[in-house]
Design a protein around this motif. Structure first.
Motif, PDB file in Angstrom:
ATOM      1  N   LYS A 265      18.149   6.582   3.958  1.00  0.00           N
ATOM      2  CA  LYS A 265      19.114   7.677   3.757  1.00  0.00           C
ATOM      3  C   LYS A 265      19.333   7.983   2.281  1.00  0.00           C
ATOM      4  O   LYS A 265      20.179   8.808   1.952  1.00  0.00           O
ATOM      5  N   ALA A 266      18.600   7.330   1.415  1.00  0.00           N
ATOM      6  CA  ALA A 266      18.762   7.550  -0.019  1.00  0.00           C
ATOM      7  C   ALA A 266      18.484   9.004  -0.378  1.00  0.00           C
ATOM      8  O   ALA A 266      17.577   9.641   0.159  1.00  0.00           O
ATOM      9  N   GLU A 267      19.266   9.518  -1.287  1.00  0.00           N
ATOM     10  CA  GLU A 267      19.158  10.930  -1.676  1.00  0.00           C
ATOM     11  C   GLU A 267      17.831  11.218  -2.372  1.00  0.00           C
ATOM     12  O   GLU A 267      17.371  10.419  -3.195  1.00  0.00           O
ATOM     13  N   SER A 268      17.229  12.331  -2.027  1.00  0.00           N
ATOM     14  CA  SER A 268      16.016  12.876  -2.661  1.00  0.00           C
ATOM     15  C   SER A 268      14.734  12.131  -2.310  1.00  0.00           C
ATOM     16  O   SER A 268      13.659  12.555  -2.694  1.00  0.00           O
ATOM     17  N   VAL A 269      14.815  11.006  -1.596  1.00  0.00           N
ATOM     18  CA  VAL A 269      13.604  10.269  -1.252  1.00  0.00           C
ATOM     19  C   VAL A 269      12.860  11.013  -0.142  1.00  0.00           C
ATOM     20  O   VAL A 269      13.436  11.295   0.905  1.00  0.00           O
ATOM     21  N   PRO A 270      11.587  11.363  -0.349  1.00  0.00           N
ATOM     22  CA  PRO A 270      10.856  12.135   0.667  1.00  0.00           C
ATOM     23  C   PRO A 270      10.530  11.303   1.901  1.00  0.00           C
ATOM     24  O   PRO A 270      10.453  10.073   1.843  1.00  0.00           O
ATOM     25  N   ALA A 271      10.328  11.980   3.016  1.00  0.00           N
ATOM     26  CA  ALA A 271      10.022  11.307   4.279  1.00  0.00           C
ATOM     27  C   ALA A 271       8.668  10.611   4.237  1.00  0.00           C
ATOM     28  O   ALA A 271       8.407   9.715   5.027  1.00  0.00           O
ATOM     29  N   THR A 272       7.806  11.021   3.313  1.00  0.00           N
ATOM     30  CA  THR A 272       6.463  10.425   3.213  1.00  0.00           C
ATOM     31  C   THR A 272       6.448   9.150   2.381  1.00  0.00           C
ATOM     32  O   THR A 272       5.399   8.535   2.218  1.00  0.00           O
ATOM     33  N   ASP A 273       7.590   8.738   1.853  1.00  0.00           N
ATOM     34  CA  ASP A 273       7.653   7.555   0.995  1.00  0.00           C
ATOM     35  C   ASP A 273       7.396   6.283   1.808  1.00  0.00           C
ATOM     36  O   ASP A 273       7.738   6.192   2.989  1.00  0.00           O
ATOM     37  N   GLY A 274       6.813   5.278   1.152  1.00  0.00           N
ATOM     38  CA  GLY A 274       6.661   3.967   1.766  1.00  0.00           C
ATOM     39  C   GLY A 274       5.657   3.893   2.892  1.00  0.00           C
ATOM     40  O   GLY A 274       5.941   3.359   3.958  1.00  0.00           O
ATOM     41  N   ARG A 275       4.455   4.416   2.657  1.00  0.00           N
ATOM     42  CA  ARG A 275       3.385   4.335   3.654  1.00  0.00           C
ATOM     43  C   ARG A 275       2.326   3.341   3.174  1.00  0.00           C
ATOM     44  O   ARG A 275       1.883   3.395   2.026  1.00  0.00           O
ATOM     45  N   TRP A 276       1.921   2.439   4.076  1.00  0.00           N
ATOM     46  CA  TRP A 276       0.969   1.385   3.717  1.00  0.00           C
ATOM     47  C   TRP A 276      -0.167   1.352   4.729  1.00  0.00           C
ATOM     48  O   TRP A 276       0.040   1.609   5.916  1.00  0.00           O
ATOM     49  N   ASN A 277      -1.348   1.025   4.252  1.00  0.00           N
ATOM     50  CA  ASN A 277      -2.520   0.860   5.115  1.00  0.00           C
ATOM     51  C   ASN A 277      -2.813  -0.641   5.268  1.00  0.00           C
ATOM     52  O   ASN A 277      -2.916  -1.360   4.271  1.00  0.00           O
ATOM     53  N   LEU A 278      -2.940  -1.075   6.496  1.00  0.00           N
ATOM     54  CA  LEU A 278      -3.257  -2.475   6.780  1.00  0.00           C
ATOM     55  C   LEU A 278      -4.757  -2.577   7.014  1.00  0.00           C
ATOM     56  O   LEU A 278      -5.273  -2.085   8.018  1.00  0.00           O
ATOM     57  N   VAL A 279      -5.452  -3.198   6.074  1.00  0.00           N
ATOM     58  CA  VAL A 279      -6.918  -3.267   6.105  1.00  0.00           C
ATOM     59  C   VAL A 279      -7.331  -4.700   6.411  1.00  0.00           C
ATOM     60  O   VAL A 279      -7.043  -5.635   5.633  1.00  0.00           O
ATOM     61  N   LYS A 280      -8.009  -4.878   7.497  1.00  0.00           N
ATOM     62  CA  LYS A 280      -8.439  -6.211   7.917  1.00  0.00           C
ATOM     63  C   LYS A 280      -9.532  -6.722   6.983  1.00  0.00           C
ATOM     64  O   LYS A 280     -10.508  -6.017   6.692  1.00  0.00           O
ATOM     65  N   VAL A 281      -9.364  -7.965   6.512  1.00  0.00           N
ATOM     66  CA  VAL A 281     -10.335  -8.575   5.616  1.00  0.00           C
ATOM     67  C   VAL A 281     -11.469  -9.160   6.431  1.00  0.00           C
ATOM     68  O   VAL A 281     -11.231  -9.941   7.370  1.00  0.00           O
ATOM     69  N   VAL A 282     -12.679  -8.780   6.115  1.00  0.00           N
ATOM     70  CA  VAL A 282     -13.852  -9.259   6.841  1.00  0.00           C
ATOM     71  C   VAL A 282     -14.521 -10.368   6.031  1.00  0.00           C
ATOM     72  O   VAL A 282     -14.791 -10.211   4.829  1.00  0.00           O
ATOM     73  N   GLY A 283     -14.821 -11.490   6.697  1.00  0.00           N
ATOM     74  CA  GLY A 283     -15.512 -12.576   6.036  1.00  0.00           C
ATOM     75  C   GLY A 283     -14.577 -13.604   5.429  1.00  0.00           C
ATOM     76  O   GLY A 283     -13.392 -13.481   5.398  1.00  0.00           O
TER      77      GLY A 283
END
Length: 283
Positions: A265-283
């Motif tokens: 609910k913080a002011e001015s923070v866009p809805a797209t903030d805080g997106r992370w990709n979880l990438v599986k480590v191979v090997g």
């Protein structure tokens, strides 16, 4: 000329009468012209006459009121769009719902800052290095360290510090995110250095053997958008994990940005903030 015609008649009276007659004709002509112009203006026609009257301007207070209303409407539109983006396309669930493997290692990479609000490049890796004294949360206590987003390919880049295990919490949809050592990701407020501002708190990794830890500490909820990126929500505070470069304390040099949990609910923070990709480590 009029005077020449009067002189030709040889009668001064005729001269005066002639001038008065011409004056009346001019007066009648101007009256007719003014009447016609008034009718044209009444029909909202565009006047090309240089002496036509312009409509009175609106009072300044009304103009300001209109601007204020437009600005308020724009803020409402932005707020509605952000709320819509938050609700639409987001799915909350447990690990199995998202096909995550509890036995695998993951790199947690920050998504692109599409709004520019974060001032933080995307693609940086969530990590924590217990060997760096500047990351130590309390010089007297080595049971917790601050966590950062690490720029790939720099001196601060160490694969061992950037790999995470995501384990389900029994009996709930929550998960615990930890390194191979067992130290887990969380956010506390007991230390004055934990607070970033009224809307956010810096994140840490904690030794699970440390004394006086809160019950159910370090639990996170998963939300995934339609493009596969995750928002990681700290269940103890309902704040989400992100990284910004907006205040001095956010950075450790050019290669590391300290991560935090942000109030949605913080002011001015866009809805797209805080997106992370979880990438599986191979090997």
């Amino acid at each position: 000329s009029i005077q020449a015609l009067a002189q030709a008649s040889g009668n001064p009276a005729d001269h005066s009468s002639f001038l008065r007659g011409q004056s009346k004709m001019r007066s009648s002509g101007f009256v007719a012209l003014a009447t016609a112009l008034a009718m044209i203006q009444g029909l909202n026609a565009i006047s090309f006459w240089p002496f036509s009257a312009d409509p009175e301007p609106e009072p300044q207070i009304l103009q300001e009121d209109k601007v204020e209303k437009v600005a308020t409407a724009s803020k409402m539109d932005v707020g509605q769009k952000q709320q819509s983006q938050t609700k639409q396309g987001l799915k909350r669930g447990n690990m199995s719902a998202f096909g995550l493997d509890e036995n695998a290692r993951y790199e947690i990479r920050l998504g692109k800052d599409v709004s520019g609000f974060q001032r933080q490049p995307g693609g940086w890796y969530l990590g924590a290095s217990r060997g760096n004294a500047s990351d130590r949360r309390d010089p007297r206590d080595r049971s917790s360290m601050y966590v950062g987003a690490f720029k790939p390919g720099t001196d601060s880049f160490n694969q061992a510090h950037l790999h995470w295990f995501i384990k389900p919490v029994p009996g709930s949809d929550a998960v615990r995110i930890s390194q191979s050592s067992g130290w887990y990701l969380t956010a506390h407020t007991k230390n004055p250095m934990d607070a970033r501002n009224k809307d956010s708190t810096y994140t840490i990794i904690v030794n699970p053997a440390a004394p006086h830890l809160p019950e159910r500490d370090g639990e996170w909820l998963l939300e995934q958008n339609e493009w596969g990126a995750f928002r990681l929500i700290h269940s103890g505070s309902s704040r989400y994990l992100t990284a910004h470069r907006r205040v001095t304390a956010d950075t450790r040099g050019e290669d590391v940005t300290y991560t935090c949990v942000m109030d949605p609910k913080a002011e001015s923070v866009p809805a797209t903030d805080g997106r992370w990709n979880l990438v599986k480590v191979v090997g």
